[in-house]
Structures are given as C-alpha cells and as structure tokens.
Scaffold this motif. Structure first.
Motif, PDB file in Angstrom:
ATOM      1  N   CYS A   1     -10.645 -13.053   0.331  1.00 34.29           N
ATOM      2  CA  CYS A   1      -9.524 -12.106   0.343  1.00 34.29           C
ATOM      3  C   CYS A   1      -8.316 -12.698   1.055  1.00 34.29           C
ATOM      4  O   CYS A   1      -7.174 -12.540   0.600  1.00 34.29           O
ATOM      5  CB  CYS A   1      -9.948 -10.798   1.014  1.00 34.29           C
TER       6      CYS A   1
ATOM      7  N   TYR B   1       1.467  -7.924  -8.663  1.00 35.65           N
ATOM      8  CA  TYR B   1       0.575  -7.971  -7.505  1.00 35.65           C
ATOM      9  C   TYR B   1      -0.112  -6.637  -7.226  1.00 35.65           C
ATOM     10  O   TYR B   1      -0.981  -6.564  -6.356  1.00 35.65           O
ATOM     11  CB  TYR B   1       1.349  -8.443  -6.267  1.00 35.65           C
TER      12      TYR B   1
ATOM     13  N   MET C   1      -4.392  -5.534  -5.054  1.00 38.08           N
ATOM     14  CA  MET C   1      -4.668  -4.780  -3.838  1.00 38.08           C
ATOM     15  C   MET C   1      -5.990  -3.991  -3.877  1.00 38.08           C
ATOM     16  O   MET C   1      -6.788  -4.082  -2.937  1.00 38.08           O
ATOM     17  CB  MET C   1      -3.500  -3.833  -3.522  1.00 38.08           C
TER      18      MET C   1
ATOM     19  N   MET D   1       1.042  -5.833   6.146  1.00 35.08           N
ATOM     20  CA  MET D   1      -0.142  -6.271   5.409  1.00 35.08           C
ATOM     21  C   MET D   1      -0.365  -7.768   5.579  1.00 35.08           C
ATOM     22  O   MET D   1      -1.476  -8.212   5.923  1.00 35.08           O
ATOM     23  CB  MET D   1       0.006  -5.930   3.933  1.00 35.08           C
TER      24      MET D   1
ATOM     25  N   ILE E   1       4.897  -4.432   3.579  1.00 31.09           N
ATOM     26  CA  ILE E   1       4.403  -5.710   3.069  1.00 31.09           C
ATOM     27  C   ILE E   1       4.184  -6.690   4.218  1.00 31.09           C
ATOM     28  O   ILE E   1       3.171  -7.391   4.280  1.00 31.09           O
ATOM     29  CB  ILE E   1       5.395  -6.288   2.041  1.00 31.09           C
TER      30      ILE E   1
ATOM     31  N   ALA F   1      -9.355  -4.521  -1.449  1.00 30.61           N
ATOM     32  CA  ALA F   1      -9.894  -3.419  -0.656  1.00 30.61           C
ATOM     33  C   ALA F   1     -11.394  -3.256  -0.896  1.00 30.61           C
ATOM     34  O   ALA F   1     -12.170  -3.040   0.047  1.00 30.61           O
ATOM     35  CB  ALA F   1      -9.154  -2.122  -0.986  1.00 30.61           C
TER      36      ALA F   1
ATOM     37  N   LEU G   1      -4.441 -13.688  -0.694  1.00 31.97           N
ATOM     38  CA  LEU G   1      -3.097 -13.282  -0.257  1.00 31.97           C
ATOM     39  C   LEU G   1      -2.268 -14.461   0.246  1.00 31.97           C
ATOM     40  O   LEU G   1      -1.090 -14.596  -0.085  1.00 31.97           O
ATOM     41  CB  LEU G   1      -3.202 -12.220   0.836  1.00 31.97           C
TER      42      LEU G   1
ATOM     43  N   GLN H   1      -1.125  -0.332   0.511  1.00 34.24           N
ATOM     44  CA  GLN H   1      -0.349  -0.838  -0.618  1.00 34.24           C
ATOM     45  C   GLN H   1      -0.732  -0.132  -1.917  1.00 34.24           C
ATOM     46  O   GLN H   1       0.122   0.157  -2.754  1.00 34.24           O
ATOM     47  CB  GLN H   1      -0.575  -2.350  -0.773  1.00 34.24           C
ATOM     48  N   VAL H   2      -2.035   0.141  -2.083  1.00 30.28           N
ATOM     49  CA  VAL H   2      -2.493   0.847  -3.276  1.00 30.28           C
ATOM     50  C   VAL H   2      -1.858   2.233  -3.343  1.00 30.28           C
ATOM     51  O   VAL H   2      -1.461   2.714  -4.410  1.00 30.28           O
ATOM     52  CB  VAL H   2      -4.032   0.965  -3.288  1.00 30.28           C
TER      53      VAL H   2
ATOM     54  N   ILE I   1       3.329  -3.493  -4.907  1.00 27.63           N
ATOM     55  CA  ILE I   1       4.017  -4.264  -3.871  1.00 27.63           C
ATOM     56  C   ILE I   1       5.528  -4.052  -3.980  1.00 27.63           C
ATOM     57  O   ILE I   1       6.232  -3.883  -2.989  1.00 27.63           O
ATOM     58  CB  ILE I   1       3.693  -5.766  -4.031  1.00 27.63           C
TER      59      ILE I   1
ATOM     60  N   CYS J   1      -4.684  -2.869   2.857  1.00 28.37           N
ATOM     61  CA  CYS J   1      -4.719  -3.005   1.392  1.00 28.37           C
ATOM     62  C   CYS J   1      -4.642  -1.634   0.725  1.00 28.37           C
ATOM     63  O   CYS J   1      -3.941  -1.464  -0.287  1.00 28.37           O
ATOM     64  CB  CYS J   1      -5.987  -3.734   0.957  1.00 28.37           C
TER      65      CYS J   1
END
Length: 422
Positions: free
Chosen positions: A216, A381, A385, A317, A314, A389, A220, A300-301, A306, A297
C-alpha cells in the motif's frame, strides 16, 4: 560512534532508492520507452533487496564488516552502472544495474546496522531500530533536491556518476567505523534455523501484515508526484496555464511536499519504533499504523476522488501513509525479536524482508494498473483509495491474529506455572 554514525552513513546512501520518482520519467524519455516499462527497474531493485536480505541474513549475523563491504560494492557499482546504461541507451543494463546489482547492495546494507544498534542500545531496542532505518527514510529528503540540482547542472547520466562517488566515500567510512559492542560473541549454536522460523504461523501473519503495509505504501509513494500534479491541475488558480507555465508554477511546491513526505517517513521510523518500547506488546505500533492508514484512505473515498478533495486532505493522507510506511520497517526487528529472540534477529529479519521483495513487484505495479485502467481518466486515482483501505484492513486483521497467538501461548505457559514473556 561505532553504531549510530555508520548506520546513518550506510542507510542515508542506500535510501536514495526512494528518489526513483525524481528521475524515472527522464530515463523513460531519454531511452525512448514507456514509463511503465522503466518502472520495472524500481520493482526489481526492491525485489532483489528483499531476496538478498532473506538469503544473506546469516552472513550479516556472522560478520557485519563483510556485509558492509558487500553492500558498498554492489550499491555503488549498480548506481554508477545505471548511469552508464542510460548513456549507452541499453535498457537491459538499467534493469541489471539498478534492479539486480544495486538491489543486492540495498538488501545487505539495510540489514547490516539493525541488530548492531539493538545490541548497543539493549534497553531501547525500538529506538535503536528507529535510528538504524531513519536514515533510509530521510535519504529522500536529502537526495531529492540534490538530484534535481545535479540533473539540471550536469545532466542525468553524470548525476549517477557524481552521486556514486559520494556514496562510495560515505559507505566506506561506514565500513571502517562499524563494530559490534565489546563482549559480543557470535554463536552459531544459538541461532534459530530458517526452516524452524518458517514453520511458525506467527511468522507468516507478521509477514502478511508487513507485506501489505509495504504494498500500500509503495502504491501511493510511486504515484505521489502524479497525484499532486493532478490535484493542482484541478485547482482554479492553475486553470488555463499551458504545460510549461504550469510546471514552472508548481515545481517548487511539489518538490517541497516530496521532501516533507520523506521527513514524515523518517519521523514514523523513529516515532513508531519508540512507541513500541513503551507498549506491553510490540504489535501495538502496527495496530496504530493500520488504523491510521485505513482512516486516511477512507477519508479520500468519502470525497469520491482525489481531485475533489481539498489539498490539505491529500497532504494529510500522503504524510501519514509515509509515516506508517516507515514505522512498519523500524518496528519489525523488535517485533521479531520478541517472538524469536535476539540471537537470530538478522536471519529472521532477512526472511521477513522477503515480503518487501514481493511488495516491490506488486505495490507500484498495482497502482500503475489501477490508474491506467480507471474508467474515468479525469479521476484516475479515485479507484485506488478503496483498494488500499481494504488491504490495510486485511493487514490489521493479520497483526491482531499475532497478538491473539501471543496471548494464547502466554495463557498456556501461565497454566503450566511459567510467566509470560514481556
């Protein structure tokens, strides 16, 4: 002097592998090939890092001066060879030099100072491992602006030659300085056999958690420059700028964020490993890392994309995932020592780093695949996310199983009249 300084000299040098995003596009452009193809050089470097650590852990256990010398030769030769391969336009040479040769130097060099610092700082082993690998994370903050300046001053190929010479001097000083503490004696009889380690389910639960954290993180980290680029392009203040004007307006901000990312990576290595020194269970640091990573994460979802998220979200994160990514590395040796003992830390640590090898093949390739196959290119992007997660959630379950296994065996020992190991 015999522990901290050589650890930093070695790890600050080899940690520049994480500067890959600084020049990967330049290599692709100069060699007239797709960025996705060039990406395999980084993947191979991480793969050979993990596999060389897995196989050469006993060498590090037995003789750290020899392992420091192996690391120096392989890393410097691979780094300089990458520049020579680019100059010759020989793509396989980039894979061989940056991927295989330099990768071996990375793996052996990464292991070399870790147990040594745990021996020197026996009362604060978590802090010791944090120091050992903080340089690896901090290297990006130091080297990224230097590489950018050298590329603009002397060119891409010469940048590799100049830094190869600098790293040769730094790593040679580390080789000259590194020593085991007085009174330490290597004992082959006290070592745990690798076969024995690999038969224990707890090792594989730790391996899975470590593997997913790296996968993960790399997903990123390998994309962070492009994530920032897309997020800035979506801001009204940059609308209407052509490519040249946009690059000029945003280059400084992106470089600053990448440097701060590296600082968070190093801080996570020190912070989470130190936290483990003050917890009854070393696994607690991993629980904090995974819960934090799931949260950022999921945040962001919740904003669907993003591009639609505000810049500060951002940045949070990227900074926290980098901190957790680094913390996972520094906490691993003391967690393994807790379950397998000090005598074989380098051997068991090397085996566990094989997870890094496979994550190197899957992390950035996963991100590249998801981004390139996104149904909505404007929000490419967004699809990454929820996947991250879910993977972090699986990692959390794995580390909770490690804690459950330890509690179960502690209870069994207590029933037989033994005190659980703390």
């Amino acid at each position: 002097m015999r522990a901290v300084v050589p650890a930093l000299l070695i790890h600050v040098s080899i940690g520049t592998v994480y500067c890959w995003s600084v020049f990967k596009q330049l290599i692709a452009d100069q060699m007239h090939t797709a960025p996705g193809t060039i990406e395999w050089a980084f993947s191979l470097a991480i793969f050979f890092l993990g596999m060389s650590a897995a196989f050469l852990g006993p060498v590090v256990e037995k003789d750290i001066r020899r392992s420091a010398l192996i690391s120096l030769v392989c890393f410097v030769a691979g780094f300089a060879g990458t520049g020579a391969s680019i100059a010759a336009g020989w793509l396989p040479g980039v894979f061989i030099c940056y991927g295989a040769i330099m990768g071996v130097g990375l793996g052996v060099g990464y292991l070399t100072p870790v147990k040594n610092l745990m021996l020197w700082f026996s009362d604060n082993k978590g802090l010791a491992t944090g120091i050992a690998v903080a340089g690896f994370g901090l290297a990006k903050a130091i080297a990224s602006p230097v590489m950018t300046w050298l590329i603009s001053s002397v060119g891409l190929t010469n940048m590799f030659y100049v830094l190869a010479a600098v790293y040769a001097v730094m790593m040679f000083l580390g080789f000259l300085l590194i020593r085991r503490p007085a009174g330490y004696a290597y004992s082959a009889a006290a070592r745990v056999r690798r076969r024995t380690v690999m038969r224990r389910p707890v090792f594989w639960a730790i391996w899975v958690a470590f593997y997913l954290n790296i996968t993960c993180g790399l997903a990123l980290i390998s994309q962070e420059k492009d994530i920032l680029h897309d997020a800035l392009a979506a801001m009204p203040r940059f609308a209407g700028l052509d490519a040249t004007a946009f690059a000029a307006a945003t280059a400084g901000f992106i470089s600053m964020v990448l440097a701060v990312d590296a600082v968070f990576n190093a801080a996570g290595r020190l912070g989470f490993s130190t936290l483990s020194d003050h917890c009854r269970r070393r696994e607690t640091s991993y629980v904090v890392i995974f819960v934090m990573s799931i949260a950022v994460c999921a945040m962001q979802v919740a904003f669907h994309s993003i591009d639609n998220a505000t810049m500060w979200m951002i940045l949070i994160m990227l900074f926290l995932v980098n901190a957790g990514y680094g913390g996972g590395f520094s906490t691993l040796p003391v967690l393994l020592e807790q379950h397998f003992g000090m005598a074989s830390v380098s051997t068991v640590h090397g085996l566990a780093l094989s997870a890094w090898a496979f994550a190197g093949l899957s992390g950035n390739q996963l991100a590249s695949f998801v981004v390139s196959h996104a149904s909505d290119p404007a929000h490419r992007y967004a699809a990454l996310m929820p996947i991250l997660a879910v993977l972090y959630t699986v990692a959390l379950v794995a580390i909770l199983l490690v804690m459950w296994d330890r509690d179960k065996h502690s209870w069994q020992r207590a029933q037989r009249g033994f005190q659980p190991k703390r």
